[in-house]
Structure formats: C-alpha cells, structure tokens
Design a protein around this motif. Structure first.
Motif, PDB file in Angstrom:
ATOM      1  N   ASN A  68       7.357  -4.069  -5.299  1.00 53.44           N
ATOM      2  CA  ASN A  68       7.186  -4.909  -6.474  1.00 53.44           C
ATOM      3  C   ASN A  68       8.386  -4.718  -7.396  1.00 53.44           C
ATOM      4  OD1 ASN A  68       6.348  -6.267  -8.743  1.00 53.44           O
ATOM      5  ND2 ASN A  68       4.369  -5.240  -8.904  1.00 53.44           N
ATOM      6  N   ILE A  69       9.391  -5.577  -7.241  1.00 55.12           N
ATOM      7  CA  ILE A  69      10.642  -5.462  -7.987  1.00 55.12           C
ATOM      8  C   ILE A  69      10.932  -6.792  -8.671  1.00 55.12           C
ATOM      9  CG2 ILE A  69      13.127  -5.008  -7.841  1.00 55.12           C
ATOM     10  CD1 ILE A  69      12.459  -3.546  -5.133  1.00 55.12           C
ATOM     11  N   THR A  70      11.224  -6.737  -9.958  1.00 51.24           N
ATOM     12  CA  THR A  70      11.592  -7.930 -10.713  1.00 51.24           C
ATOM     13  C   THR A  70      12.960  -7.704 -11.339  1.00 51.24           C
ATOM     14  OG1 THR A  70       9.274  -8.380 -11.233  1.00 51.24           O
ATOM     15  CG2 THR A  70      10.925  -9.485 -12.591  1.00 51.24           C
ATOM     16  N   CYS A  71      13.863  -8.655 -11.121  1.00 52.89           N
ATOM     17  CA  CYS A  71      15.211  -8.608 -11.694  1.00 52.89           C
ATOM     18  C   CYS A  71      15.341  -9.686 -12.761  1.00 52.89           C
ATOM     19  CB  CYS A  71      16.261  -8.899 -10.627  1.00 52.89           C
ATOM     20  SG  CYS A  71      16.452  -7.636  -9.392  1.00 52.89           S
ATOM     21  N   VAL A  72      15.924  -9.310 -13.896  1.00 53.62           N
ATOM     22  CA  VAL A  72      16.168 -10.270 -14.972  1.00 53.62           C
ATOM     23  C   VAL A  72      17.656 -10.253 -15.314  1.00 53.62           C
ATOM     24  CG1 VAL A  72      15.626 -10.935 -17.348  1.00 53.62           C
ATOM     25  CG2 VAL A  72      13.861  -9.851 -15.919  1.00 53.62           C
ATOM     26  N   ASP A  73      18.253 -11.434 -15.298  1.00 56.03           N
ATOM     27  CA  ASP A  73      19.651 -11.587 -15.705  1.00 56.03           C
ATOM     28  C   ASP A  73      19.821 -13.017 -16.189  1.00 56.03           C
ATOM     29  OD1 ASP A  73      22.371  -9.760 -14.953  1.00 56.03           O
ATOM     30  OD2 ASP A  73      22.737 -11.873 -15.448  1.00 56.03           O
ATOM     31  N   GLN A  74      20.727 -13.227 -17.130  1.00 55.85           N
ATOM     32  CA  GLN A  74      20.918 -14.582 -17.650  1.00 55.85           C
ATOM     33  C   GLN A  74      21.984 -15.368 -16.894  1.00 55.85           C
ATOM     34  OE1 GLN A  74      21.911 -14.360 -21.790  1.00 55.85           O
ATOM     35  NE2 GLN A  74      24.000 -13.641 -21.417  1.00 55.85           N
TER      36      GLN A  74
END
Length: 179
Positions: A68-74
């Motif tokens: 369960n991995i979530t990546c956030v980048d703009q």
C-alpha cells in the motif's frame, strides 16, 4: 538509481534527465532502510511518499513487500514516470498529481510511514508546514513515523513531534513521531 534490497534488488532505474528532481543517494537510502527494517515489517505497512520525484523511495518499499504505497508529486513528468515504472515492475504504487500542501490540507489518508523529500531550497516555514499539517490531520497510524529528508544546513529539531535526525554526507533525515 538502483533498488537496494528485496525482490527487485540490484535493478537499475534510469529516470529521464528533464525531471525536476534530486533522488536520494543510494548510500543514504540504504542507511534509512536499515533503520526502518528494525522497526517495521514492510509487508504489513502503508507508505505515503510526498514530493515523490522519481519514486526512488517508493520502489524500495515495493521491492521489500509493501503493498500500500501512495506517491504525491505536482510534476506531471514525475507522476508519469512513476506510473510507467510501477507498471513495468508490477509494483502496487498509486500516484496523485497534486501540490503536496494542498493534498495534506484535504487528505484523510492514514499510514505507518510518511516520507517527505521536499526541495532543499524550502524555507524553514515551508519545512515546518509539513509536520504541522500531517499531525494536525492525524495522518500517522499508531507507532507511525514521518521522515523528512533535507540538507545538513537545515535544522528541524525545534519543530513539534521531532524525535531525532540522522546524517549521511550532505543528506539528513529528521524523524517525527506521535507523542
């Protein structure tokens, strides 16, 4: 960059040169995961990777069994690269294209580990906003940790929930915990 351990150990991942990133060095990443390996069973945790860049840290978690991995980048290019790499390696990584601060203000996600690798050029106020929003919104599960990577010239020890820091060359990891 290369994956240090796990099922994809020694695999090299080459990111496009035009991405606005500064990937965590292999030496610093290996040291960080040695610390985390003593605290967590990777196949039992969830991870939030903020300012994910190339996805370097997330690939390491996935290789070690995190599901369960979530990546956030703009940056659109970063998100596209992470999606392509995750698909090629069949890694369980979800991506969110968003400004990290806007994401943190609205998110109800809770995880065991939150890793943040913001630009080293951030002001002290910008660095301080990361743990402030995370703890204000109760984003860490019990016994969870926030890790912020930053330059050795940045001192985060006065921030709420600060626990300790580890230095690796010019890189530092500051750890924050629920108190």
């Amino acid at each position: 960059m290369r994956i240090i351990s796990g099922i994809y150990k020694s695999r090299k991942i080459v990111a496009p040169k035009n991405l606005p990133v500064r990937p965590t060095t292999d030496m610093a990443k290996e040291s960080l995961f040695n610390i985390l390996n003593n605290q967590f069973y990777f196949d039992e945790i969830s991870v939030l990777d903020l300012f994910a860049g190339t996805g370097n840290i997330s690939y390491e978690f996935a290789s070690r069994g995190t599901q369960n991995i979530t990546c956030v980048d703009q940056d659109h290019g970063c998100i596209k690269f992470i999606n392509q790499t995750a698909e090629a390696f069949e890694m369980p990584i979800n991506t969110i294209k968003s400004n990290v601060f806007k994401f943190l203000e609205k998110s109800s996600l809770q995880t065991n580990i939150i890793f943040a690798d913001p630009p080293y050029s951030f002001s002290e106020e910008q660095f301080a906003k990361i743990p402030e929003l995370i703890f204000q919104n109760n984003m860490l599960l019990e016994d969870g940790i926030l890790i912020i990577e930053h330059s050795k010239h940045t001192n985060l020890s006065d921030l709420n929930h600060y626990s300790h820091s580890k230095s690796y060359g010019g890189n530092m990891f500051s750890f924050f915990e629920v108190t």
